[in-house]
Design a protein around this motif. Sequence first.
Motif, PDB file in Angstrom:
ATOM      1  N   VAL A   1      14.595  -4.743 -14.773  1.00 50.02           N
ATOM      2  CA  VAL A   1      14.130  -4.682 -13.389  1.00 50.02           C
ATOM      3  C   VAL A   1      14.995  -3.690 -12.626  1.00 50.02           C
ATOM      4  O   VAL A   1      16.232  -3.772 -12.650  1.00 50.02           O
ATOM      5  CB  VAL A   1      14.187  -6.065 -12.718  1.00 50.02           C
ATOM      6  CG1 VAL A   1      13.944  -5.949 -11.206  1.00 50.02           C
ATOM      7  CG2 VAL A   1      13.162  -6.998 -13.342  1.00 50.02           C
ATOM      8  N   ALA A   2      14.346  -2.722 -11.966  1.00 53.26           N
ATOM      9  CA  ALA A   2      15.033  -1.777 -11.092  1.00 53.26           C
ATOM     10  C   ALA A   2      14.698  -2.141  -9.654  1.00 53.26           C
ATOM     11  O   ALA A   2      13.551  -1.982  -9.228  1.00 53.26           O
ATOM     12  CB  ALA A   2      14.599  -0.348 -11.393  1.00 53.26           C
ATOM     13  N   LEU A   3      15.665  -2.657  -8.934  1.00 57.26           N
ATOM     14  CA  LEU A   3      15.438  -3.003  -7.528  1.00 57.26           C
ATOM     15  C   LEU A   3      15.685  -1.747  -6.689  1.00 57.26           C
ATOM     16  O   LEU A   3      16.833  -1.356  -6.454  1.00 57.26           O
ATOM     17  CB  LEU A   3      16.369  -4.139  -7.096  1.00 57.26           C
ATOM     18  CG  LEU A   3      16.171  -4.630  -5.658  1.00 57.26           C
ATOM     19  CD1 LEU A   3      14.761  -5.170  -5.453  1.00 57.26           C
ATOM     20  CD2 LEU A   3      17.205  -5.672  -5.296  1.00 57.26           C
TER      21      LEU A   3
ATOM     22  N   VAL B   1       9.836  -1.662 -11.560  1.00 59.75           N
ATOM     23  CA  VAL B   1      10.344  -1.358 -10.222  1.00 59.75           C
ATOM     24  C   VAL B   1       9.909  -2.450  -9.246  1.00 59.75           C
ATOM     25  O   VAL B   1       8.732  -2.803  -9.163  1.00 59.75           O
ATOM     26  CB  VAL B   1       9.846   0.016  -9.746  1.00 59.75           C
ATOM     27  CG1 VAL B   1      10.333   0.309  -8.324  1.00 59.75           C
ATOM     28  CG2 VAL B   1      10.311   1.102 -10.703  1.00 59.75           C
ATOM     29  N   ALA B   2      10.884  -2.963  -8.527  1.00 55.69           N
ATOM     30  CA  ALA B   2      10.640  -3.970  -7.490  1.00 55.69           C
ATOM     31  C   ALA B   2      11.306  -3.502  -6.207  1.00 55.69           C
ATOM     32  O   ALA B   2      12.165  -2.617  -6.219  1.00 55.69           O
ATOM     33  CB  ALA B   2      11.197  -5.328  -7.912  1.00 55.69           C
ATOM     34  N   SER B   3      10.899  -4.090  -5.108  1.00 53.71           N
ATOM     35  CA  SER B   3      11.558  -3.797  -3.829  1.00 53.71           C
ATOM     36  C   SER B   3      11.605  -5.071  -3.004  1.00 53.71           C
ATOM     37  O   SER B   3      10.779  -5.982  -3.172  1.00 53.71           O
ATOM     38  CB  SER B   3      10.814  -2.703  -3.056  1.00 53.71           C
ATOM     39  OG  SER B   3       9.588  -3.185  -2.550  1.00 53.71           O
TER      40      SER B   3
ATOM     41  N   ILE C   1      17.052 -11.902 -17.217  1.00 49.25           N
ATOM     42  CA  ILE C   1      16.333 -10.639 -17.052  1.00 49.25           C
ATOM     43  C   ILE C   1      17.341  -9.544 -16.720  1.00 49.25           C
ATOM     44  O   ILE C   1      18.102  -9.670 -15.751  1.00 49.25           O
ATOM     45  CB  ILE C   1      15.286 -10.735 -15.925  1.00 49.25           C
ATOM     46  CG1 ILE C   1      14.300 -11.867 -16.188  1.00 49.25           C
ATOM     47  CG2 ILE C   1      14.551  -9.407 -15.761  1.00 49.25           C
ATOM     48  CD1 ILE C   1      13.398 -12.176 -14.990  1.00 49.25           C
ATOM     49  N   ARG C   2      17.370  -8.499 -17.514  1.00 45.17           N
ATOM     50  CA  ARG C   2      18.231  -7.364 -17.163  1.00 45.17           C
ATOM     51  C   ARG C   2      17.778  -6.783 -15.832  1.00 45.17           C
ATOM     52  O   ARG C   2      16.588  -6.581 -15.604  1.00 45.17           O
ATOM     53  CB  ARG C   2      18.163  -6.281 -18.238  1.00 45.17           C
ATOM     54  CG  ARG C   2      18.721  -6.685 -19.598  1.00 45.17           C
ATOM     55  CD  ARG C   2      18.613  -5.495 -20.544  1.00 45.17           C
ATOM     56  NE  ARG C   2      19.131  -5.767 -21.866  1.00 45.17           N
ATOM     57  CZ  ARG C   2      18.409  -6.219 -22.887  1.00 45.17           C
ATOM     58  NH1 ARG C   2      17.114  -6.469 -22.705  1.00 45.17           N
ATOM     59  NH2 ARG C   2      18.957  -6.442 -24.055  1.00 45.17           N
ATOM     60  N   ALA C   3      18.728  -6.453 -14.962  1.00 51.19           N
ATOM     61  CA  ALA C   3      18.366  -5.932 -13.647  1.00 51.19           C
ATOM     62  C   ALA C   3      19.501  -5.091 -13.093  1.00 51.19           C
ATOM     63  O   ALA C   3      20.674  -5.309 -13.419  1.00 51.19           O
ATOM     64  CB  ALA C   3      18.031  -7.063 -12.678  1.00 51.19           C
ATOM     65  N   ALA C   4      19.138  -4.145 -12.246  1.00 53.71           N
ATOM     66  CA  ALA C   4      20.125  -3.307 -11.568  1.00 53.71           C
ATOM     67  C   ALA C   4      19.554  -2.851 -10.241  1.00 53.71           C
ATOM     68  O   ALA C   4      18.360  -2.550 -10.143  1.00 53.71           O
ATOM     69  CB  ALA C   4      20.489  -2.094 -12.422  1.00 53.71           C
ATOM     70  N   ALA C   5      20.401  -2.812  -9.221  1.00 49.54           N
ATOM     71  CA  ALA C   5      20.007  -2.212  -7.956  1.00 49.54           C
ATOM     72  C   ALA C   5      20.051  -0.702  -8.119  1.00 49.54           C
ATOM     73  O   ALA C   5      20.987  -0.158  -8.705  1.00 49.54           O
ATOM     74  CB  ALA C   5      20.932  -2.657  -6.836  1.00 49.54           C
ATOM     75  N   SER C   6      19.021  -0.028  -7.629  1.00 50.29           N
ATOM     76  CA  SER C   6      18.909   1.419  -7.772  1.00 50.29           C
ATOM     77  C   SER C   6      18.980   2.077  -6.401  1.00 50.29           C
ATOM     78  O   SER C   6      18.246   1.703  -5.487  1.00 50.29           O
ATOM     79  CB  SER C   6      17.590   1.786  -8.457  1.00 50.29           C
ATOM     80  OG  SER C   6      17.366   3.181  -8.430  1.00 50.29           O
ATOM     81  N   THR C   7      19.868   3.066  -6.275  1.00 47.58           N
ATOM     82  CA  THR C   7      19.972   3.819  -5.024  1.00 47.58           C
ATOM     83  C   THR C   7      19.724   5.300  -5.287  1.00 47.58           C
ATOM     84  O   THR C   7      20.357   6.167  -4.683  1.00 47.58           O
ATOM     85  CB  THR C   7      21.358   3.621  -4.373  1.00 47.58           C
ATOM     86  OG1 THR C   7      22.381   4.084  -5.278  1.00 47.58           O
ATOM     87  CG2 THR C   7      21.598   2.162  -4.039  1.00 47.58           C
TER      88      THR C   7
ATOM     89  N   PRO D   1       0.800  -1.229   0.000  1.00 51.33           N
ATOM     90  CA  PRO D   1       0.000   0.000   0.000  1.00 51.33           C
ATOM     91  C   PRO D   1       0.835   1.281   0.000  1.00 51.33           C
ATOM     92  O   PRO D   1       0.337   2.339  -0.382  1.00 51.33           O
ATOM     93  CB  PRO D   1      -0.819  -0.122   1.291  1.00 51.33           C
ATOM     94  CG  PRO D   1      -0.931  -1.586   1.533  1.00 51.33           C
ATOM     95  CD  PRO D   1       0.377  -2.151   1.082  1.00 51.33           C
ATOM     96  N   MET D   2       2.098   1.205   0.408  1.00 54.31           N
ATOM     97  CA  MET D   2       2.946   2.393   0.474  1.00 54.31           C
ATOM     98  C   MET D   2       3.636   2.701  -0.844  1.00 54.31           C
ATOM     99  O   MET D   2       4.253   3.751  -0.991  1.00 54.31           O
ATOM    100  CB  MET D   2       4.005   2.216   1.571  1.00 54.31           C
ATOM    101  CG  MET D   2       3.419   2.090   2.962  1.00 54.31           C
ATOM    102  SD  MET D   2       2.414   3.508   3.451  1.00 54.31           S
ATOM    103  CE  MET D   2       3.659   4.771   3.535  1.00 54.31           C
ATOM    104  N   GLY D   3       3.526   1.806  -1.841  1.00 55.31           N
ATOM    105  CA  GLY D   3       4.205   2.025  -3.108  1.00 55.31           C
ATOM    106  C   GLY D   3       5.666   1.643  -3.022  1.00 55.31           C
ATOM    107  O   GLY D   3       6.273   1.679  -1.950  1.00 55.31           O
ATOM    108  N   GLU D   4       6.251   1.296  -4.171  1.00 58.75           N
ATOM    109  CA  GLU D   4       7.626   0.794  -4.173  1.00 58.75           C
ATOM    110  C   GLU D   4       8.634   1.740  -4.810  1.00 58.75           C
ATOM    111  O   GLU D   4       9.800   1.392  -4.958  1.00 58.75           O
ATOM    112  CB  GLU D   4       7.671  -0.582  -4.857  1.00 58.75           C
ATOM    113  CG  GLU D   4       6.687  -1.583  -4.297  1.00 58.75           C
ATOM    114  CD  GLU D   4       6.570  -1.524  -2.771  1.00 58.75           C
ATOM    115  OE1 GLU D   4       7.605  -1.598  -2.082  1.00 58.75           O
ATOM    116  OE2 GLU D   4       5.441  -1.367  -2.265  1.00 58.75           O
TER     117      GLU D   4
END
Length: 571
Positions: A392-394, A340-342, A417-423, A78-81
Amino acid sequence: MTSSDTGEPEIPSDDEIARSIELDPIEEVVEPFGLAPEDLERYGDHKAKIGTDAVERLTDRGDRDSKLVLVTGMTPTPMGEGKTVTSVGLGQAFNRTGRDAIVAIREPSLGPVFGVKGGAAGGGYSQVLPMEDINLHFTGDIHALTAAHNLIAAMVDNHIKTGADPEIDVNRVEWPRAIDMNDRALRETVVGLGGAGGGVPREDGFRLTAASELMAVLSLAEDLADLRERIGRIIVGYDDAGDPVTAADIEAAGAASALLRDALKPNVVQTTEGTPALVHGGPFANIAHGTNSLIADEAAFGMADWVVTEAGFGSDLGAEKFLDVVCRFGDVEPAAAVLVASVRALKHHGKEMWPVEMEALEAPDVAAVEAGLANLDKHVENLRKFGVPVVVALNRFPQDTDAEVQAVLDHCEDRGIRAAASTVFADGGAGGVDLAEQVVDAADDDPDVQHLYELSDPIDEKIEAIATEIYGADGVEFSASARDDIERMAALGMDKTPVVVSKTFHSLSDDPSEKGVPEDWTLDVREIYPSAGAGFLVALTGDVLTLPGLPERPSAADMDVDADGNVSGLF
């Protein structure tokens, strides 16, 4: 964000960060992107609308081959990712790597701002600024929409009271009032009380302004003439014979369009790093198409080589509607999609937790993360069905451990799957450089975007395609009244339009308590109605609210303003 394993100091609050940024005059922000001071209608030093002549010039973009990046997400908590913070951070990262980029996102509604989710201007060091203005009154667009909506409502009741032609059946009025505030007490009301001077008594109600068809109309209109024509098509009720009565029939289209004359012009602001951001329009993705305005996108295409936009909620709602509805109306195609994933959302699905306990998702739990990855995989699969390359943007939060983050990245690598951690929250554009490079690489795949259905398909088949291919349902059960609605929509000539499914955003299914990837279920459709001005049909499932209520402790309870006018508690 940085990992809790590192022990780095806590990041300042969003409002503290926003106040620490020295903003550039808005004309200096946009000058490198082809806008002169005379192209702008300024609202102070740091906000402006782009004038109509400039929009027309920008949409004739010549040889510029801009690439659109669509930011969407997995099924969120519910808080969004963090779709908005990712969109803003990605735009900043593009500019950091020498690529001209603009961010195009929706305007916040006061309902969520004061309710559960708080503001919608990004966060941390990836915000659009001035954040306080954007989250509150901004340039008055949503106020204008509220006024235009309620003008039409007032003219409907006046039409009924005076018995004007065509007569509206008092029991078949389809245009409620609107308010830009969560207020459950106004969902169902009675109007016309007080005797003959009070009008004709009837049941009525309110919906959130962002849920008004006018919001969808404004966000899809090409220009002022198209806006007026669309408003005229809006069905406000039906006569005794069941024939539609429109806003044009009650002579409300002209005045409503006049109220929206300035609201149609895109708003331009800047991010924390000075990247231009167009913030315009704000339809919800669970009851409309869920993206910012097409006119803002078109202007952005004329200004930059990369345009980053976002779609509301998870990809089953926002991205599907963008690809099946918006892309058709705007003749646009994304070059890539960022999903976007978390860690916390993955644990939410892995634990199959409902209702969600946000604090319980902060404890490290690699097993729960891994159990929730099926939801992420389904969203990747869905986007690939449209022919769109996916990255995928973690979005990393402070409590995420290195082991949890690595589990997600390893999973994506194992599945190609292309992916990267996002800060980008903690580090701004610098925290999204890896993500930006992955997106550029994905966009080189030269996507061939496909729609899920043909406009010529029968209405029920369009809905079944969405339900089975995107939501994972076994099929669709139409109520008797929904079947009648299908026949009525065909009689109105609206059977060749796209369909927007109104569904909970808490689950891939129509049951908010079902997490992960629900199986062995059927989508129940209870009503189908026309958004004739917007140009699509809406299929209602479950119990989707068009006017939410406030939670037990709303975000508004933690907001304040000091003697100098500084607002605190917006996030």
